[in-house]
Design a protein around this motif. Structure first.
Motif, PDB file in Angstrom:
ATOM      1  N   GLU A   1     -46.350  51.878  11.312  1.00 11.17           N
ATOM      2  CA  GLU A   1     -46.200  53.025  10.423  1.00 11.17           C
ATOM      3  C   GLU A   1     -47.590  53.523  10.035  1.00 11.17           C
ATOM      4  O   GLU A   1     -48.527  52.738   9.866  1.00 11.17           O
ATOM      5  CB  GLU A   1     -45.388  52.668   9.172  1.00 11.17           C
ATOM      6  CG  GLU A   1     -46.037  51.652   8.260  1.00 11.17           C
ATOM      7  CD  GLU A   1     -45.210  51.380   7.004  1.00 11.17           C
ATOM      8  OE1 GLU A   1     -44.109  51.937   6.893  1.00 11.17           O
ATOM      9  OE2 GLU A   1     -45.691  50.609   6.161  1.00 11.17           O
ATOM     10  N   THR A   2     -47.709  54.847   9.930  1.00 12.00           N
ATOM     11  CA  THR A   2     -48.993  55.456   9.582  1.00 12.00           C
ATOM     12  C   THR A   2     -48.863  56.213   8.271  1.00 12.00           C
ATOM     13  O   THR A   2     -47.967  57.043   8.101  1.00 12.00           O
ATOM     14  CB  THR A   2     -49.464  56.420  10.680  1.00 12.00           C
ATOM     15  OG1 THR A   2     -49.558  55.701  11.914  1.00 12.00           O
ATOM     16  CG2 THR A   2     -50.821  57.008  10.341  1.00 12.00           C
ATOM     17  N   ARG A   3     -49.734  55.893   7.344  1.00 10.15           N
ATOM     18  CA  ARG A   3     -49.767  56.583   6.066  1.00 10.15           C
ATOM     19  C   ARG A   3     -51.199  57.064   5.849  1.00 10.15           C
ATOM     20  O   ARG A   3     -52.069  56.295   5.448  1.00 10.15           O
ATOM     21  CB  ARG A   3     -49.331  55.662   4.928  1.00 10.15           C
ATOM     22  CG  ARG A   3     -47.869  55.264   5.016  1.00 10.15           C
ATOM     23  CD  ARG A   3     -47.453  54.435   3.812  1.00 10.15           C
ATOM     24  NE  ARG A   3     -46.044  54.060   3.870  1.00 10.15           N
ATOM     25  CZ  ARG A   3     -45.425  53.329   2.952  1.00 10.15           C
ATOM     26  NH1 ARG A   3     -46.113  52.914   1.884  1.00 10.15           N
ATOM     27  NH2 ARG A   3     -44.145  53.046   3.083  1.00 10.15           N
ATOM     28  N   GLY A   4     -51.400  58.356   6.124  1.00  8.88           N
ATOM     29  CA  GLY A   4     -52.757  58.907   6.039  1.00  8.88           C
ATOM     30  C   GLY A   4     -53.621  58.277   7.106  1.00  8.88           C
ATOM     31  O   GLY A   4     -53.313  58.343   8.297  1.00  8.88           O
TER      32      GLY A   4
ATOM     33  N   SER B   1     -54.200  55.044   7.039  1.00 10.28           N
ATOM     34  CA  SER B   1     -53.809  53.637   7.076  1.00 10.28           C
ATOM     35  C   SER B   1     -52.728  53.405   8.133  1.00 10.28           C
ATOM     36  O   SER B   1     -51.750  54.146   8.218  1.00 10.28           O
ATOM     37  CB  SER B   1     -53.291  53.200   5.700  1.00 10.28           C
ATOM     38  OG  SER B   1     -52.795  51.891   5.746  1.00 10.28           O
TER      39      SER B   1
END
Length: 550
Positions: free
Chosen positions: A199-202, A204
């Motif tokens: 999963e990609t958050r920004g 991160s």
């Protein structure tokens, strides 16, 4: 039995024979001889439908889901008929709970549980209004409620989702093992439903293990996710902890190997799980000192003759009297003589007509016929449900004033208590505004000094609660027991003031003494507290005599 034995007298005392319905459950026929007060105490769900030993039943082969469903149905029923209306509510409550019990307990599979709803409709407990709605006849309102209706319709899926389901029917010693094993889940890692994802958050990027099961997806974020992803072998078995979201084991070749691993982990973890601390030392029984002989100094009321059952009936107006079957004629006569003299002494001390001692002829007396043997056997007791004082052979000598105080307390409940009070003794009820000030002040003085602090009497009684089992009608510090012990002291002091002695009436008023941590505790009033209570008893007795003569 010898025909010359002194026999029971007056009306039969009777009483609810609890042993007769133990195991089979309280039935309608058991209600016929009960008083209204006995019905109030004994008409309970637990007496009609005794809680089954589910652990033993399941161990013997009963289906766990069916047993859990039965327990849910039983729990949904109200504990007593208080939610129902009508004079015959006790009978209707018993009839319904008994019928539900019999129909529910005979079922053996979840497929059969739908029969209950059909039976309720067929027998008129429910009236179908539409295919999806039923009405409850007024006769059964209060006992058939929403909880009951919901419980009978639960299916296996509903039951398994209940938090209490995993430990239901599990022996206490196996609880840790079952809880741990229930948390450990086995999955087949094939890279689709069970797979590593990102999963990609920004800016991160985070990797996780995704487990898709039915309509739900579970996410795991183990610390060694990078290592797991590189070393895991597809088409192998894994074990995860659904509680901590940890990965416990992976790369297991077969499902059996995974199951065996779960078993070993659960057993090992259960062995080292923190155990409950040992129970505190059990409380001891306070034993009254038994009298070697009964001494009396006072008026010879009988003029040297023996007391007879007829004399007790004519003098005091008892409703009835009975003797234990194992009481010989000599002991029966001795008890009659002692009881007659003691009651006459009580009437003399209270300066009242002896017939007032039985509260309009509602009080009965028994000699060794209603107690139970054993180490915990009471020397004497008062039964509010049958309004009877029971004196246990000659061991009951010295307790008559104490037990009569309980009878007095009971007789005042209807007058001195607020309407709707559920307790049988006035001292334990909410006080009516119409009760005399002497009663209100007396109850307050048992536990509170005039400055509002606790009395030494109450503090010592509370200490007795910490080391001794309950006494009579409650804890040592309960108002009703403190009232009875204080009254016993009051009568003992009155006798001494007159230079009299009546051991059968009172002999144990000052025996409740314990040494704890270097301090002496008296679970009876002493000193200024005793003087104050005696004055309040004087005022109460005067008010009661005024009410009788009004």
């Amino acid at each position: 039995m010898n025909s010359t034995l002194i026999n029971d007298f007056g009306k039969k005392i009777g009483g609810a024979r609890k042993d007769t319905w133990k195991g089979r459950g309280l039935s309608l026929s058991d209600l016929y001889e009960m008083t209204a007060e006995e019905k109030k105490v004994f008409v309970k769900k637990d007496n009609v439908w005794e809680k089954p030993d589910w652990t033993s039943l399941i161990a013997a082969g009963a289906d766990k889901a069916v047993s859990f469903w039965k327990n849910e149905v039983r729990k949904s029923l109200p504990k007593d008929p208080s939610s129902m209306l009508g004079e015959d509510r006790n009978e209707r409550y018993v009839a319904f709970v008994q019928a539900v019990r019999d129909h529910v307990m005979e079922l053996t599979s979840m497929n059969e549980t739908r029969k209950i709803l059909t039976w309720l409709k067929t027998d008129g407990y429910l009236v179908p209004i539409t295919p999806y709605y039923c009405d409850v006849p007024k006769k059964w309102e209060g006992v058939i409620n929403r909880s009951f209706f919901k419980a009978i319709q639960k299916n296996t899926f509903d039951l398994c989702r209940e938090k209490s389901y995993p430990l239901f029917g599990v022996a206490k010693e196996d609880a840790d093992y079952v809880l741990i094993k229930n948390r450990l889940k086995i999955y087949f890692y094939e890279g689709e439903d069970v797979a590593f994802k990102t999963e990609t958050r920004g800016t991160s990027i985070r990797k996780y293990l995704s487990i898709h099961e039915g309509y739900a997806t579970h996410f795991y974020y183990p610390e060694k996710i990078e290592e797991y992803e590189k070393t895991w072998i597809k088409n192998s078995w894994i074990i995860v902890d659904s509680g901590s979201r940890d990965i416990i084991a992976y790369n297991l070749c077969t499902e059996k190997e995974a199951a065996d691993t779960v078993e070993k982990i659960a057993r090992a973890a259960a062995e080292i799980a923190p155990k409950k601390t040992a129970a505190r030392a059990s409380k001891t029984i306070f034993h009254y000192p038994q009298l070697s002989w009964v001494e009396r100094k006072g008026t010879d009321y009988r003029n040297g003759f023996h007391a007879t059952p007829e004399l007790l009936m004519d003098t005091f107006g008892f409703r009835g009297g009975e003797f234990g079957n194992w009481l010989g004629d000599k002991e029966r006569q001795e008890n009659l003589n002692q009881a007659y003299d003691a009651l006459m002494d009580l009437a003399d001390i209270l300066e009242t007509d002896p017939k007032n001692l039985t509260f309009h002829g509602t009080l009965s007396i028994a000699f060794g016929s209603r107690g139970k043997g054993g180490a915990a056997a009471a020397t004497a007791h008062y039964e509010p449900l049958r309004r009877v004082i029971n004196l246990t052979r000659m061991k009951g000598a010295g307790c008559l004033a104490h037990e009569w105080a309980h009878a007095l307390d009971h007789s005042l409940a209807g007058t001195f208590s607020k309407p709707g009070s559920s307790e049988l003794l006035a001292s334990e009820c909410r006080i009516s505004p119409d009760a005399p000030e002497s009663w209100k002040k007396l109850l307050s003085a048992l536990k509170r000094k005039e400055d509002g602090t606790f009395t030494d009497f109450y503090v010592a009684s509370d200490k007795f609660d910490q080391i001794h089992r309950k006494s009579g009608h409650g804890y040592w510090s309960s108002t009703c027991e403190m009232f009875a012990r204080a009254f016993d002291c009051y009568i003992a002091d009155k006798l001494r003031e007159k230079g009299l002695r009546s051991d059968y009436l009172t002999a144990h008023s000052d025996c409740f003494v314990e040494e704890m941590s270097g301090t002496t505790y008296h679970a009876y009033p002493v000193g200024n507290e005793r003087e104050r209570l005696n004055q309040l008893f004087d005022a109460l007795i005067a008010d009661l005599k005024g009410m009788v003569n009004a």
